[in-house]
Design a protein around this motif. Structure first.
Motif, short mmCIF file in Angstrom:
data_model
loop_
_atom_site.label_atom_id
_atom_site.label_comp_id
_atom_site.label_asym_id
_atom_site.label_seq_id
_atom_site.Cartn_x
_atom_site.Cartn_y
_atom_site.Cartn_z
N GLN A 1 -39.19 -37.18 14.63
CA GLN A 1 -40.93 -37.29 14.97
C GLN A 1 -41.14 -35.74 15.61
N ARG A 2 -40.33 -35.24 15.82
CA ARG A 2 -40.80 -33.34 16.31
C ARG A 2 -41.66 -32.84 15.41
N THR A 3 -41.29 -33.40 13.59
CA THR A 3 -41.69 -32.02 13.02
C THR A 3 -42.51 -33.23 11.80
N ILE A 4 -42.78 -34.12 11.77
CA ILE A 4 -43.76 -34.99 11.51
C ILE A 4 -44.66 -34.79 10.49
N PRO B 1 -52.06 -39.64 17.73
CA PRO B 1 -51.03 -39.66 18.84
C PRO B 1 -50.76 -40.53 19.70
N HIS B 2 -50.01 -41.42 18.43
CA HIS B 2 -49.80 -43.09 18.73
C HIS B 2 -48.21 -42.43 19.41
N ILE B 3 -47.71 -42.92 20.28
CA ILE B 3 -47.47 -43.13 21.42
C ILE B 3 -45.64 -43.30 20.48
N PRO B 4 -44.49 -42.86 21.33
CA PRO B 4 -44.30 -42.08 22.06
C PRO B 4 -44.56 -40.48 21.13
N LEU B 5 -45.36 -38.99 21.76
CA LEU B 5 -45.49 -38.39 21.50
C LEU B 5 -43.61 -37.30 21.25
N TYR B 6 -44.44 -36.40 19.76
CA TYR B 6 -43.34 -35.79 19.46
C TYR B 6 -43.51 -34.41 19.43
N VAL B 7 -42.98 -33.42 19.01
CA VAL B 7 -44.49 -32.15 18.15
C VAL B 7 -43.19 -31.52 18.16
N PRO B 8 -42.58 -30.17 16.85
CA PRO B 8 -41.89 -29.20 17.54
C PRO B 8 -42.29 -28.25 18.30
N ALA B 9 -41.11 -27.23 17.79
CA ALA B 9 -40.71 -26.45 19.73
C ALA B 9 -41.87 -25.31 19.04
N PRO C 1 -43.36 -28.31 27.89
CA PRO C 1 -42.35 -28.79 28.63
C PRO C 1 -43.14 -29.86 29.80
N ASP C 2 -44.63 -29.04 30.34
CA ASP C 2 -44.94 -30.20 30.92
C ASP C 2 -45.54 -31.50 30.96
N PRO C 3 -45.10 -32.84 31.39
CA PRO C 3 -45.01 -33.85 30.48
C PRO C 3 -46.73 -33.84 30.97
#
Length: 466
Positions: free
Chosen positions: A196-199, A228-236, A241-243
Motif C-alpha cells: 500500500q505504500r506505492t499503490i 485516504p481510507h485508513i490505514p494510511l501509507y505513502v511511498p518513502a 514520520p510525524d504521525p
C-alpha cells in the motif's frame, strides 16, 4: 503495455463516430472531507494540482454523495441511482460478502463502452469481489486495483490489526506484514498483500498508461483511489514520520499524482476534449483524528447523514466545455454524473429503467439545478432524512438502554442550509409546516424507491452476462 490492445478492439467506424465526444476521467478519493483541499478552504494541506483544476474549471460547493459509506456511494455514482433502488444500500461489502452490483445495471462504463469508448477501472472497486460483480462484468475493458477497502483482509477478513494508529504510521512496512489486502488485475489476484505504500502511485502509472495508449480514441477512466481510507501509507519520498502529519502526507501525495495525470492529459494535447471530475465517496472518518480528515464548516463526517457525511468537495475540469475559475452552489449529486455524461456525448440512456440522477450540464454556467431534492439514508440503509431546496429534515433514531429495557425514539432536526450550512440551528419546532411537508415527501419518495427496488447479484443467482 497492459492497455495497448484496446484500440484494435474498436472499429474504425466507431472511433470516427465518437471523435467529437469527450474523454471522461473520474477521480474518486476515499473518505476525503469537504475541508481537505486548498480550493475548499484548507490552510494546512497543500493541493496545488487540484487547486489548479479548480482555477481552470468549475467548483461545486453543494455536491452530495448518495450515502456516507463506501459501497452504496460507489454504486450510486456508477448507476445514477439511489443505493436502495439497486439493492446496494445495506452498508459496505466485506471479503465474505456473497452479493454485489448486478451486471444488469447500466453503468457509466456500459454507456460509454456502447459508444466505442475504451474503458478502464483503476483503483478501489468495493462493489463485489466475485467475478460476476467485478469491473469487467460492469462495462470496463480492464481492471487493476483492490476489490474492497484497504483495511480488509483476504479471504475472510480475519486477524486484522488496529485500523489506524500512530504505530502503524511509524511502521510503513506493516502494509505487507500485517494486512492481507489483495491487488487484482481483471479477475486474478496478482499481489497478496498489496504494497500500500506505492499503490497510489501505481494506480496513477496505470492511469497514465491507459490514457496514453488510447489518446487517439474516446476513453473513460474511472480512478477510485484507495486513500485516504485508513490505514494510511505513502511511498518513502512522500513520507513524514510525524504521525500528526499522516493524513496531510496522503492527501498531498494524491494531489501530486493527480498532477502527473493532468500533465499527461495536457502534454498529449487532450485538454480540449477531456472532462475530468474530482470528488470523494463520502466525508472524513473523524474518529481517527490525525489519520482522518476534516469536514471544514460542515457538521460531523463519514457514517452520518449530517452534511459532513455526504456533502463532498467536487471539481469539474473541461476546457471549452466548463468555464474556468467558476464556483457554483447548485444542488448536485454523484448520481447526476451518468445522465450528465450521456448529455455530453449527445446520447440517451436506455428507456424503461428508472434512475435518480439528472443532467446537470446546465450548472456549468448557472446556479440553477434540475435537482431539487435528495433523500438521505443511514449507512445501513435506513430512511433518515431529505433535503428539498434549501431545507433539510432529519429523523434520526435514538436508542436507549435502561434497566434491561431498550427504547427507541426519533429526534427530528430541521435546517435551512442556505442560512445554516453547519446545521447548528434546529428549526423543527418553529417551522412545523415545512417540517411536515418534508416528512411527507421523504416518506413518499422512499415508498416509490422501495416499491421499485432492483435485485443485487447474489452468489446463488445465475450469472447474467452483458
Amino acid at each position: 503495455m497492459l492497455f495497448g490492445s484496446f484500440a484494435s478492439q474498436r472499429t474504425t467506424k466507431a472511433a470516427t463516430e465518437s471523435a467529437d465526444r469527450p474523454n471522461v476521467i473520474i477521480i474518486f478519493t476515499d473518505d476525503q472531507g469537504y475541508g481537505d483541499l486548498g480550493c475548499f478552504g484548507s490552510t494546512t494541506i497543500a493541493t496545488p494540482n487540484i487547486d489548479r483544476m479548480a482555477a481552470e474549471g468549475h467548483t461545486y460547493t453543494s455536491f452530495y454523495t448518495a450515502c456516507s459509506v463506501c459501497s452504496p456511494s460507489r454504486a450510486a455514482l456508477l448507476t445514477g441511482s439511489y443505493p436502495k433502488r439497486i439493492g446496494m444500500h445495506q452498508h459496505v461489502l466485506f471479503p465474505k460478502s456473497d452479493y454485489g452490483l448486478n451486471a444488469t445495471e447500466h453503468t457509466i462504463a456500459d454507456h460509454l463502452k456502447s459508444l466505442g469508448y475504451a474503458t478502464a477501472c483503476v483503483g478501489k472497486w468495493h462493489l463485489g469481489h466475485h467475478p460476476e460483480t467485478l469491473p469487467r462484468a460492469n462495462g470496463f475493458d480492464s481492471y487493476y486495483g483492490i476489490p474492497y477497502s484497504n483495511d480488509m483482509n483476504h479471504p475472510a477478513n480475519q486477524n486484522k490489526p488496529r485500523m489506524a494508529s500512530d504505530e502503524l504510521w511509524a511502521d510503513q512496512e506493516s502494509c505487507v506484514t500485517l494486512w492481507q489486502t489483495p491487488l487484482i488485475e481483471n479477475e486474478t489476484i496478482i499481489e497478496l498483500p498489496v504494497d500500500q505504500r506505492t499503490i497510489t502511485r501505481r494506480y496513477t502509472d496505470r492511469a497514465i498508461e491507459f490514457v496514453t495508449s488510447n489518446q487517439d480514441q474516446p476513453f473513460f477512466l474511472y480512478l477510485p483511489h484507495s486513500m485516504p481510507h485508513i490505514p494510511l501509507y505513502v511511498p518513502a519520498d512522500a513520507y513524514d514520520p510525524d504521525p500528526q502529519n499522516a493524513y496531510k502526507c496522503v492527501i498531498e501525495h494524491i494531489d501530486a499524482e493527480v498532477g502527473r495525470l493532468m500533465d499527461t492529459v495536457r502534454e498529449l494535447g487532450l485538454s480540449e476534449n477531456t472532462v475530468v471530475i474530482y470528488t470523494s465517496d463520502n466525508g472524513p472518518w473523524l474518529r481517527f483524528k490525525n489519520h482522518g480528515g476534516t469536514a471544514g464548516v460542515l457538521r460531523d463526517g463519514k457514517g452520518t447523514t449530517f452534511e459532513g457525511g455526504q456533502r463532498v468537495p467536487c471539481v469539474m475540469w473541461g476546457p471549452g466545455r466548463i468555464p474556468a475559475g467558476t464556483t457554483t452552489d447548485a444542488f448536485t449529486s454523484t448520481m447526476d454524473l451518468l445522465p450528465t455524461i450521456a448529455a455530453l456525448t449527445n446520447t440517451s440512456l436506455p428507456k424503461g429503467t428508472t434512475i435518480d440522477g439528472f443532467d446537470i450540464s446546465s450548472t456549468f454556467t448557472s446556479d440553477e439545478s434540475p435537482r431539487n431534492e435528495l433523500v438521505f439514508y443511514s449507512s445501513r440503509g435506513t430512511l433518515e432524512g431529505i433535503r428539498v431546496g434549501d431545507w433539510k429534515l432529519l429523523a434520526k433514531p435514538k436508542t436507549k438502554n435502561k434497566d434491561g429495557k431498550t427504547t427507541t425514539t426519533v429526534e427530528h432536526l430541521l435546517f435551512n442550509l442556505a442560512e445554516d450550512i453547519s446545521e447548528e440551528n434546529n428549526r423543527y419546532a418553529t417551522e412545523p409546516e415545512i417540517a411536515e411537508r418534508l416528512k411527507a415527501r421523504m416518506i413518499a419518495a422512499d415508498k416509490e424507491i422501495t416499491a421499485n427496488t432492483r435485485p443485487v447479484w447474489r452468489r446463488t443467482d445465475t450469472a447474467v452476462s452483458k
